[in-house]
Design an enzyme around this catalytic site. Structure first.
Site, PDB file in Angstrom:
ATOM      1  N   GLU A 168     -18.427  -9.464   9.092  1.00 23.39           N
ATOM      2  CA  GLU A 168     -19.450  -8.905   9.971  1.00 23.39           C
ATOM      3  C   GLU A 168     -20.385  -9.971  10.523  1.00 23.39           C
ATOM      4  O   GLU A 168     -20.851  -9.871  11.668  1.00 23.39           O
ATOM      5  CB  GLU A 168     -20.261  -7.841   9.217  1.00 23.39           C
ATOM      6  CG  GLU A 168     -19.475  -6.584   8.877  1.00 23.39           C
ATOM      7  CD  GLU A 168     -18.717  -6.687   7.560  1.00 23.39           C
ATOM      8  OE1 GLU A 168     -18.048  -5.708   7.180  1.00 23.39           O
ATOM      9  OE2 GLU A 168     -18.782  -7.765   6.914  1.00 23.39           O
TER      10      GLU A 168
ATOM     11  N   ARG B  89     -25.065  -6.562   6.395  1.00 16.19           N
ATOM     12  CA  ARG B  89     -24.543  -7.871   6.022  1.00 16.19           C
ATOM     13  C   ARG B  89     -24.733  -8.904   7.129  1.00 16.19           C
ATOM     14  O   ARG B  89     -24.627 -10.098   6.890  1.00 16.19           O
ATOM     15  CB  ARG B  89     -23.059  -7.753   5.677  1.00 16.19           C
ATOM     16  CG  ARG B  89     -22.737  -6.595   4.764  1.00 16.19           C
ATOM     17  CD  ARG B  89     -21.274  -6.542   4.404  1.00 16.19           C
ATOM     18  NE  ARG B  89     -20.984  -7.541   3.394  1.00 16.19           N
ATOM     19  CZ  ARG B  89     -19.762  -7.782   2.928  1.00 16.19           C
ATOM     20  NH1 ARG B  89     -18.745  -7.107   3.412  1.00 16.19           N
ATOM     21  NH2 ARG B  89     -19.566  -8.687   2.016  1.00 16.19           N
TER      22      ARG B  89
ATOM     23  N   LYS C 123       0.848  -1.185   0.000  1.00 20.78           N
ATOM     24  CA  LYS C 123       0.000   0.000   0.000  1.00 20.78           C
ATOM     25  C   LYS C 123       0.889   1.241   0.000  1.00 20.78           C
ATOM     26  O   LYS C 123       1.903   1.286   0.675  1.00 20.78           O
ATOM     27  CB  LYS C 123      -0.869   0.029   1.257  1.00 20.78           C
ATOM     28  CG  LYS C 123      -2.215  -0.624   1.141  1.00 20.78           C
ATOM     29  CD  LYS C 123      -3.012  -0.348   2.406  1.00 20.78           C
ATOM     30  CE  LYS C 123      -4.393  -0.923   2.336  1.00 20.78           C
ATOM     31  NZ  LYS C 123      -5.179  -0.601   3.540  1.00 20.78           N
TER      32      LYS C 123
END
Length: 636
Positions: A366, A394, A282
């Site tokens: 989740e 979700r 990243k």
């Protein structure tokens, strides 16, 4: 002339020289940095996929071959090489480019996909469809940035593995450095061997011939197979994927475009599902991002391009939650924190620093987080699961059947509830107060300001026999609005004149409601403004207040269908209260990205619009017997 200016379609990349490709990568990084510095957005992930994206578009033929990103915030480079470089300065601006892939922007975008761990399922279906239709097309799924921690991704892999004729290439963008790249000729040779279409044929011939040798043949084959697998597992971490039946290429340096092209070409040639494992970093190529320890500039606010220093900003709702949950944790040793790969964004980082043994990051999972929270509650603890409101969608089944059914004391803290704006349709937290209304026993709080957030959070964690929810919006909180009185569990914020209009202010819309009241009072209309604090269940005091007013106006930062206003209307009907109700909320639509204020203006959730409609209703009223029970503003 900049090389990027010559790229209008991905096919233009194929005619570039090595020097031009190197220059193009530098131009892309420069444009990414300059644009996100002012517009905000996801910088670190996109700096990390420049060469990887160029390689994909040089090897595959988009839009005939489909490229699906998971998560979609890795798609900025894809946008730049698919004809959107000239308008990239409009990124995340109203009417401009979305921060995610968008079908309305380009034929090269198929899936918006800003909710993680879903790309492999899309890709599985696409590849199956092309196989059934006999179409010679490839599907490329780019998955990374934590998305492989989601259970849905592994459900997809389990199915992809048995689709031997799927022309599906899965690029695992490993920017977490979970594996150490293997460098050397032997690893490269094994990678080429594994992706050669003749590989399985040769193995089968060897197996038959060795097994035909009396006595020692089967043992020799087993030993050879174990040696082959052992050597490969030492060189590359493909064992898990190959155990599923998936071919594996890598690890490959994701910043070496030439190596990526070679690996993708091999994967494309194989003709079945293949995993290409790319190691990236990243923030690659921008020193401030690479040195940023927290998240490598995953999604920075406005910053100085030269130094990388973020511009000062005041505290937001999340910061106040972050401080208060630590205070709760200090007095309550049973409090534990849970996040789904969002430790800093949801404000649990301070809690983690103070109580590392009581903080759990479960990855982008989740569903697991909610049910694990139920288990923690059953074990005598009180979990606080902090999550963006849009992502709780979700885990609805888990909230309903795993937490509520078992009367578990779990507190869900929903950050970025309501209209969030810049991130577009998928990130607006406008569904939670509707979907959670159907959960038996659940209590839902919507604080209007920071003081109420602290109070309601304190109250929520005291509930041990049911799930509780505390929701707050994105951005800086308003000044505290003090109550002048109470009615049941509700706070009375305004009481002026006759009982003409009862305004029910939900959470962050309280300031708007107070403004509405001032406008109506100026027109000689009496107003009472109440904040229910706990919007589920409906406070009986609201029913009695509605009974004694001429009209009721509800204002909420949530969808109008099934939300607080709709439930109040139903409750009043059941109680025989015939006071007309006008519901103001978010239209049940996918809202285009823009600043929150601009969206609220667009959908009519402003004090001026609401006050004007209330004034019209009051002045149009003739006699009590003409009142209609169902006077809902259906334009919202």
């Amino acid at each position: 002339m900049p090389v990027l200016d010559t790229i209008s379609t991905p096919r233009d990349l194929r005619g570039l020289s090595e020097d031009e490709l190197t220059q193009l990568a530098a131009e892309i990084r420069d444009l990414l940095i300059r644009t996100v510095a002012t517009n905000t957005g996801h910088l670190g992930p996109n700096l990390g996929v420049v060469e990887l994206t160029l390689a994909i578009h040089r090897v595959f033929d988009s839009p005939r071959d489909k490229v699906v990103f998971d998560t979609g915030h890795q798609s900025y480079v894809h946008k730049l090489v698919t004809g959107r470089a000239a308008t990239f300065g409009t990124l995340r601006r109203e009417g401009g480019l979305s921060g995610y892939p968008s079908q309305t922007e380009s034929e090269h975008d198929l899936v918006e996909n800003s909710h993680a761990s879903t790309a492999l399922s899309y890709a599985d279906g696409l590849a199956k469809a092309y196989a059934i239709r006999g179409e010679d097309r490839h599907v490329v799924a780019v998955i990374g940035d934590g998305a492989l921690t989601g259970g849905m991704a592994w459900e997809a892999l389990n199915n992809i593995a048995i689709q031997h004729d799927s022309r599906l290439v899965i690029v695992v963008n490993d920017n977490g450095r979970s594996y150490t790249p293997t460098i050397g000729g032997l690893a490269t040779a094994l990678t080429s061997l594994r992706t050669n279409p003749r590989y399985e044929t040769v193995l089968e011939v060897v197996k038959k011939r060795l097994n035909s040798v009396p006595g020692v043949g089967p043992a020799a084959y087993d030993a050879l197979h174990a040696m082959k697998k052992g050597i490969k597992d030492v060189l590359a971490p493909q064992g898990l994927f190959e155990d599923l039946g998936l071919k594996y290429v890598g690890p490959v340096d994701g910043h070496d475009r030439s190596a990526m092209e070679q690996a993708l070409t091999q994967a494309k040639r194989f003709g079945g599902p293949v995993i290409v494992h790319a190691i990236t970093r990243k923030g690659f190529g921008y020193d401030p991002a690479e040195r940023h320890e927290a998240d490598q500039f995953h999604a920075p606010g406005p910053f100085d391009v030269q130094t990388g220093a973020e511009k000062p900003k005041g505290p937001i709702w999340t910061d106040h939650f972050a401080d208060h949950i630590v205070r709760i944790g200090e007095r309550r040793p049973d409090i534990v924190g849970i996040t789904a790969a969002m430790m800093h964004p949801v404000g649990l980082d301070k809690f983690q620093t103070r109580f590392p043994e009581r903080t759990f990051d479960v990855g982008i999972a989740e569903q697991h987080a909610a049910t694990s929270a139920a288990g923690l509650a059953m074990g005598g603890l009180h979990p606080v699961f902090a999550v963006y409101a849009t992502f709780l969608n979700r885990a609805f089944d888990q909230v309903l059947m795993d937490v509520a059914l078992h009367r578990c004391g779990v507190t869900f803290v929903l950050d970025r509830s309501g209209v969030t704006g810049d991130d577009g349709a998928s990130h607006n937290g406008m569904w939670d107060m509707s979907i959670l209304q159907v959960v038996p026993g659940l209590r839902l709080a919507a604080p209007r300001d920071v003081t109420r957030m602290r109070e309601l959070l304190d109250e929520a964690v005291e509930v041990a026999d049911a799930p509780t929810v505390v929701r707050f919006p994105k951005g800086p909180p308003p000044e505290d609005i003090e109550a002048i009185d109470t009615a049941g569990g509700c706070d009375v914020l305004v009481r002026e004149g006759d009982r003409d209009v009862l305004v029910v202010a939900v959470g962050s819309m309280a300031a708007t409601a107070v403004d509405v009241a001032a406008r109506l009072v100026a027109q000689g209309i009496g107003v009472t403004v109440v904040d229910p604090r706990w919007v589920k269940p409906v406070d009986p005091a609201l029913v009695e207040l509605a009974r004694t007013h001429r009209r009721v106006v509800t204002i909420e930062d949530n969808g109008v269908i099934g939300g607080v206003g709709a439930v109040l209307l139903q409750t009043l009907a059941e109680a025989g209260v015939r006071t007309p109700v006008r519901i103001h909320g978010v239209p049940q639509d996918f809202l285009d990205h823009a600043k929150r204020a601009a969206i609220l203006e667009r959908i009519g959730l402003t004090a001026s619009t609401i006050a004007l409609e209330a004034l019209h209703d009051i002045t149009a009223e003739t006699a009590p017997e003409d009142r209609s029970l169902l006077d809902v503003d259906r334009s919202r």
